[in-house]
Scaffold this motif. Structure first.
Motif, PDB file in Angstrom:
ATOM      1  N   TRP A 190     -29.532  62.465  56.796  1.00  0.00           N
ATOM      2  CA  TRP A 190     -29.176  61.233  56.688  1.00  0.00           C
ATOM      3  C   TRP A 190     -30.190  60.408  55.725  1.00  0.00           C
ATOM      4  O   TRP A 190     -31.299  60.841  55.473  1.00  0.00           O
ATOM      5  CB  TRP A 190     -29.563  60.630  58.020  1.00  0.00           C
ATOM      6  N   ASN A 191     -29.292  59.805  54.884  1.00  0.00           N
ATOM      7  CA  ASN A 191     -30.310  59.656  53.483  1.00  0.00           C
ATOM      8  C   ASN A 191     -30.685  57.914  53.778  1.00  0.00           C
ATOM      9  O   ASN A 191     -30.300  57.115  53.173  1.00  0.00           O
ATOM     10  CB  ASN A 191     -29.323  59.517  52.298  1.00  0.00           C
ATOM     11  N   LYS A 192     -31.606  58.049  54.517  1.00  0.00           N
ATOM     12  CA  LYS A 192     -31.995  56.663  54.994  1.00  0.00           C
ATOM     13  C   LYS A 192     -32.955  55.935  53.881  1.00  0.00           C
ATOM     14  O   LYS A 192     -33.782  56.248  53.176  1.00  0.00           O
ATOM     15  CB  LYS A 192     -33.046  56.540  56.228  1.00  0.00           C
ATOM     16  N   GLY A 193     -32.408  54.624  53.604  1.00  0.00           N
ATOM     17  CA  GLY A 193     -33.178  53.942  52.631  1.00  0.00           C
ATOM     18  C   GLY A 193     -32.738  53.841  51.470  1.00  0.00           C
ATOM     19  O   GLY A 193     -33.340  53.393  50.358  1.00  0.00           O
ATOM     20  N   ARG A 194     -31.824  54.816  51.089  1.00  0.00           N
ATOM     21  CA  ARG A 194     -31.420  54.920  49.723  1.00  0.00           C
ATOM     22  C   ARG A 194     -29.756  55.093  49.533  1.00  0.00           C
ATOM     23  O   ARG A 194     -29.157  55.332  50.601  1.00  0.00           O
ATOM     24  CB  ARG A 194     -32.025  56.381  49.056  1.00  0.00           C
ATOM     25  N   VAL A 195     -29.348  54.971  48.157  1.00  0.00           N
ATOM     26  CA  VAL A 195     -27.954  55.172  48.208  1.00  0.00           C
ATOM     27  C   VAL A 195     -27.449  56.184  47.352  1.00  0.00           C
ATOM     28  O   VAL A 195     -26.090  56.367  47.117  1.00  0.00           O
ATOM     29  CB  VAL A 195     -27.310  53.723  47.525  1.00  0.00           C
ATOM     30  N   TRP A 196     -28.380  56.833  46.670  1.00  0.00           N
ATOM     31  CA  TRP A 196     -28.052  58.180  45.954  1.00  0.00           C
ATOM     32  C   TRP A 196     -29.070  59.125  46.095  1.00  0.00           C
ATOM     33  O   TRP A 196     -29.998  59.147  46.947  1.00  0.00           O
ATOM     34  CB  TRP A 196     -28.102  57.718  44.469  1.00  0.00           C
ATOM     35  N   ILE A 197     -29.122  60.354  45.361  1.00  0.00           N
ATOM     36  CA  ILE A 197     -29.740  61.472  45.825  1.00  0.00           C
ATOM     37  C   ILE A 197     -31.021  61.644  44.784  1.00  0.00           C
ATOM     38  O   ILE A 197     -31.875  62.745  45.121  1.00  0.00           O
ATOM     39  CB  ILE A 197     -28.869  62.676  45.889  1.00  0.00           C
ATOM     40  N   ASP A 198     -31.017  60.999  43.838  1.00  0.00           N
ATOM     41  CA  ASP A 198     -32.365  61.403  42.814  1.00  0.00           C
ATOM     42  C   ASP A 198     -33.607  61.168  43.725  1.00  0.00           C
ATOM     43  O   ASP A 198     -33.818  60.141  44.077  1.00  0.00           O
ATOM     44  CB  ASP A 198     -31.784  60.485  41.472  1.00  0.00           C
ATOM     45  N   GLY A 199     -34.353  62.254  43.435  1.00  0.00           N
ATOM     46  CA  GLY A 199     -35.542  61.995  44.353  1.00  0.00           C
ATOM     47  C   GLY A 199     -35.408  62.024  45.992  1.00  0.00           C
ATOM     48  O   GLY A 199     -36.513  61.800  46.493  1.00  0.00           O
ATOM     49  N   ALA A 200     -34.219  62.254  46.479  1.00  0.00           N
ATOM     50  CA  ALA A 200     -34.107  62.384  47.729  1.00  0.00           C
ATOM     51  C   ALA A 200     -34.825  63.483  48.257  1.00  0.00           C
ATOM     52  O   ALA A 200     -35.159  64.428  47.868  1.00  0.00           O
ATOM     53  CB  ALA A 200     -32.635  62.200  48.100  1.00  0.00           C
ATOM     54  N   LYS A 201     -35.025  63.533  49.888  1.00  0.00           N
ATOM     55  CA  LYS A 201     -35.454  64.569  50.555  1.00  0.00           C
ATOM     56  C   LYS A 201     -34.735  65.602  50.464  1.00  0.00           C
ATOM     57  O   LYS A 201     -33.670  65.866  50.220  1.00  0.00           O
ATOM     58  CB  LYS A 201     -35.616  64.235  52.144  1.00  0.00           C
ATOM     59  N   LYS A 202     -35.204  67.089  50.773  1.00  0.00           N
ATOM     60  CA  LYS A 202     -34.641  68.291  50.463  1.00  0.00           C
ATOM     61  C   LYS A 202     -33.192  68.376  51.076  1.00  0.00           C
ATOM     62  O   LYS A 202     -32.257  68.810  50.679  1.00  0.00           O
ATOM     63  CB  LYS A 202     -35.675  69.532  51.049  1.00  0.00           C
ATOM     64  N   GLU A 203     -33.106  68.117  52.162  1.00  0.00           N
ATOM     65  CA  GLU A 203     -32.029  68.240  53.191  1.00  0.00           C
ATOM     66  C   GLU A 203     -30.816  67.558  52.500  1.00  0.00           C
ATOM     67  O   GLU A 203     -29.610  67.884  52.305  1.00  0.00           O
ATOM     68  CB  GLU A 203     -32.113  67.927  54.483  1.00  0.00           C
ATOM     69  N   VAL A 204     -31.015  66.252  51.929  1.00  0.00           N
ATOM     70  CA  VAL A 204     -30.153  65.385  51.344  1.00  0.00           C
ATOM     71  C   VAL A 204     -29.331  66.255  50.194  1.00  0.00           C
ATOM     72  O   VAL A 204     -28.452  66.265  49.757  1.00  0.00           O
ATOM     73  CB  VAL A 204     -30.605  64.056  51.184  1.00  0.00           C
ATOM     74  N   VAL A 205     -30.482  66.573  49.176  1.00  0.00           N
ATOM     75  CA  VAL A 205     -30.104  67.209  48.014  1.00  0.00           C
ATOM     76  C   VAL A 205     -29.569  68.429  48.217  1.00  0.00           C
ATOM     77  O   VAL A 205     -28.519  68.830  47.586  1.00  0.00           O
ATOM     78  CB  VAL A 205     -31.344  67.390  47.161  1.00  0.00           C
ATOM     79  N   GLU A 206     -29.791  69.285  49.273  1.00  0.00           N
ATOM     80  CA  GLU A 206     -29.065  70.549  49.475  1.00  0.00           C
ATOM     81  C   GLU A 206     -27.573  70.045  49.969  1.00  0.00           C
ATOM     82  O   GLU A 206     -26.614  71.007  49.741  1.00  0.00           O
ATOM     83  CB  GLU A 206     -29.720  70.917  50.685  1.00  0.00           C
ATOM     84  N   ALA A 207     -27.362  69.168  50.880  1.00  0.00           N
ATOM     85  CA  ALA A 207     -26.062  68.889  51.333  1.00  0.00           C
ATOM     86  C   ALA A 207     -25.104  68.567  50.122  1.00  0.00           C
ATOM     87  O   ALA A 207     -24.034  68.953  49.960  1.00  0.00           O
ATOM     88  CB  ALA A 207     -26.084  67.635  52.293  1.00  0.00           C
ATOM     89  N   TYR A 208     -25.658  67.635  49.194  1.00  0.00           N
ATOM     90  CA  TYR A 208     -24.818  67.268  47.878  1.00  0.00           C
ATOM     91  C   TYR A 208     -24.634  68.573  47.058  1.00  0.00           C
ATOM     92  O   TYR A 208     -23.390  68.788  46.629  1.00  0.00           O
ATOM     93  CB  TYR A 208     -25.646  66.412  47.324  1.00  0.00           C
ATOM     94  N   ALA A 209     -25.587  69.436  46.980  1.00  0.00           N
ATOM     95  CA  ALA A 209     -25.532  70.724  46.036  1.00  0.00           C
ATOM     96  C   ALA A 209     -24.609  71.625  46.434  1.00  0.00           C
ATOM     97  O   ALA A 209     -23.587  72.016  45.996  1.00  0.00           O
ATOM     98  CB  ALA A 209     -26.706  71.420  45.981  1.00  0.00           C
ATOM     99  N   LYS A 210     -24.273  71.945  47.915  1.00  0.00           N
ATOM    100  CA  LYS A 210     -23.285  72.614  48.604  1.00  0.00           C
ATOM    101  C   LYS A 210     -21.863  72.098  48.458  1.00  0.00           C
ATOM    102  O   LYS A 210     -21.008  72.486  48.034  1.00  0.00           O
ATOM    103  CB  LYS A 210     -23.788  72.548  49.960  1.00  0.00           C
ATOM    104  N   GLN A 211     -21.749  70.542  48.526  1.00  0.00           N
ATOM    105  CA  GLN A 211     -20.786  69.975  48.419  1.00  0.00           C
ATOM    106  C   GLN A 211     -20.037  70.071  46.704  1.00  0.00           C
ATOM    107  O   GLN A 211     -18.931  70.418  46.502  1.00  0.00           O
ATOM    108  CB  GLN A 211     -20.678  68.401  48.900  1.00  0.00           C
TER     109      GLN A 211
END
Length: 395
Positions: A190-211
Motif C-alpha cells: 500500500w503506497n501510503k502518502g505517495r502517488v508514484w514509486i520513485d523512492g517508494a518502499k521495497k514492497e511497492v517497487v517490487e509490485a510495480y516491477a513484477k507488473q
C-alpha cells in the motif's frame, strides 16, 4: 467531502484498478492542456532516436523484389496518441521504406498505416488530422492507407504474420494496470502518502516491477505473432540506466525533484487533504501506472520471449526543455507553473478526473500549478528524462 463524493471516489478507485484502459489516455482535443500541444518531451525523444530508426529501416531486407508480386507494406504505431508526433512518425517510416524500395527495386509498394491506442484515445482528433495532414505535418497528401485500431497493445491487435514494421514511441512505460497489492490498504505494498514509486518502499517497487515484467512479456509475445519474419520492432520507452535500481526511477536528485510525477504532485495532493477537499485514502488510492525499465530488464524480457534478435539497444537521456525556454520561465515563474500544469494535465488529466471527478481534478492541477510557480528553486534545476531505445528483428 460529503458521503456521495466519498462513495463516488471509492467506486472510481476500484474501477481504475481493473478498468484502466477506459480512463488512461492522453488528454484529447487541441486546447492548451491537450497532449497535442504538450508533447515536447516525446517529440524530443523521437528526434533523438530518429537516426537509429532510419538506420534500422535501411538495414531491413526488402520483402518484395518486383512490382508484380508486391503486396502492401503494413506499419503499426502502437500507442499513437494524437498530434504532430503521431503523423511525423509514420511519415518518417513510410518515406524511409519508399526510398529503400526505389533504390533497391525501382518501384514503390503501397503502404498501410495502422494507428493503435486504447479506445479512450481521442481518435476523432487523429482522424481529422489524417484527413488534412497539412495541419500537423509537412506532407500535403497522404502517402498511405490509414486505419485506426483501438485496443491495448498488451493483447493481440492484428492477424498473425501481417506487420512489417511495428513502432511504439513513448508509450510502453505505461502499465496495463496498477498492481493490485498497491491498491490494497491491507497490503505491505500500500503506497501510503505517495502517488508514484520513485523512492517508494521495497514492497511497492517490487509490485510495480513484477507488473512491468508481465506487461512487457505480454507485449512482446503478441508482437512475435503479428510481425512477419524479417520484420522490425522499434521501441522507445521511458527508462533508466542499468546502474540504477528500480526504486530510483529518475536518476539524479534534480530530476527527481523537478519531475512532474514527484514532489510538486505529492504537495498538490497534500494541499487538497489539508483543505478538507479529499481524504488520505483517496490520495493513497491514486497511483500513476508508469514504470521506467532498465536496459537489463528489457533485454531479459526479449530473450525470455524469443523470436526477436536485438540489433541495437541503448539508454539515452535528454533535457526536459531548452536553455532559452528555461531563461524565459525564470523571468515569468507563473507561466512556468502553467506550462508544467498543462503537461501533467495532458498526460494524467483523464486518469485524475476518473479518480476525483471534474471539479476536484481541476483543483488538483491548480494546486500543482501554484506549487510549481512558487518554488523558484525548481527553475534553477535541470530535469533529465531517460529513455531506452530498442531495435529488434523478427527471426
Amino acid at each position: 467531502m460529503d458521503s456521495s463524493q466519498e462513495h463516488s471516489s471509492s467506486c472510481i478507485m476500484k474501477e481504475t484498478g481493473g478498468g484502466l484502459q477506459r480512463v488512461l489516455c492522453m488528454q484529447g482535443g487541441d486546447d492548451d492542456s491537450s497532449y497535442a500541444k504538450n508533447s515536447e518531451a516525446p517529440a524530443s525523444a523521437i528526434s533523438l532516436c530518429r537516426p537509429l530508426l532510419l538506420t534500422a529501416i535501411q538495414s531491413m531486407k526488402v520483402f518484395f523484389r518486383n512490382k508484380e508480386e508486391a503486396q502492401s507494406l503494413r506499419i503499426a504505431d502502437l500507442g499513437c496518441a494524437t498530434g504532430y508526433n503521431t503523423l511525423a512518425t509514420i511519415d518518417m517510416v513510410v518515406d524511409a521504406l519508399r526510398q529503400q524500395y526505389m533504390s533497391q527495386c525501382g518501384f514503390e509498394p503501397e503502404f498501410e498505416a495502422f494507428f493503435s491506442d486504447l479506445p479512450s484515445n481521442d481518435f476523432n482528433s487523429l482522424f481529422r488530422s489524417l484527413s488534412n495532414p497539412g495541419i500537423l505535418s509537412d506532407k500535403k497528401t497522404k502517402q498511405y492507407y490509414a486505419a485506426g485500431v483501438p485496443g491495448s497493445f498488451y493483447a493481440r491487435l492484428f492477424p498473425r504474420g501481417k506487420l512489417h514494421v511495428a513502432v511504439s514511441l513513448s508509450a510502453l512505460h505505461w502499465l496495463s494496470q496498477i498492481p493490485d497489492a498497491v491498491l490494497d490498504k491491507r497490503s505491505a505494498a500500500w503506497n501510503k502518502g505517495r502517488v508514484w514509486i520513485d523512492g517508494a518502499k521495497k514492497e511497492v517497487v517490487e509490485a510495480y516491477a513484477k507488473q512491468s515484467e508481465k506487461d512487457l512479456e505480454d507485449f512482446l509475445s503478441c508482437r512475435k505473432e503479428e510481425i512477419v519474419q524479417g520484420g522490425m520492432l522499434f521501441l522507445l520507452m521511458g527508462g533508466r540506466p542499468a546502474s540504477q535500481q528500480p526504486k530510483n526511477q529518475l536518476g539524479d536528485p534534480d530530476s527527481r525533484a523537478k519531475h512532474p510525477f514527484t514532489t510538486s504532485l505529492d504537495q498538490a495532493w497534500q494541499d487538497l487533504i489539508n483543505e478538507g477537499l479529499v481524504d488520505e485514502e483517496t490520495r493513497d488510492g491514486f497511483n500513476i501506472p508508469a514504470y521506467m525499465r532498465s536496459t537489463e530488464e528489457v533485454e531479459r524480457a526479449i530473450k525470455r520471449c524469443g523470436g526477436f534478435e536485438i540489433e541495437r539497444m541503448e539508454y539515452r537521456s535528454m533535457e526536459e526543455h531548452s536553455q532559452e525556454k528555461q531563461k524565459q520561465w525564470m523571468r515569468d515563474p507563473i507561466s512556468y507553473g502553467r506550462a508544467k500544469a498543462n503537461l501533467v494535465r495532458a498526460t494524467l488529466g483523464p486518469f485524475a478526473e476518473a479518480h476525483l471527478g471534474p471539479y476536484l481534478s481541476h483543483q488538483l492541477f491548480i494546486r500543482f500549478q501554484n506549487r510549481v510557480s512558487s518554488d523558484i528553486a525548481l527553475l534553477h534545476k535541470t530535469c533529465f528524462y531517460g529513455v531506452v531505445v530498442v531495435c529488434a528483428i523478427r527471426t
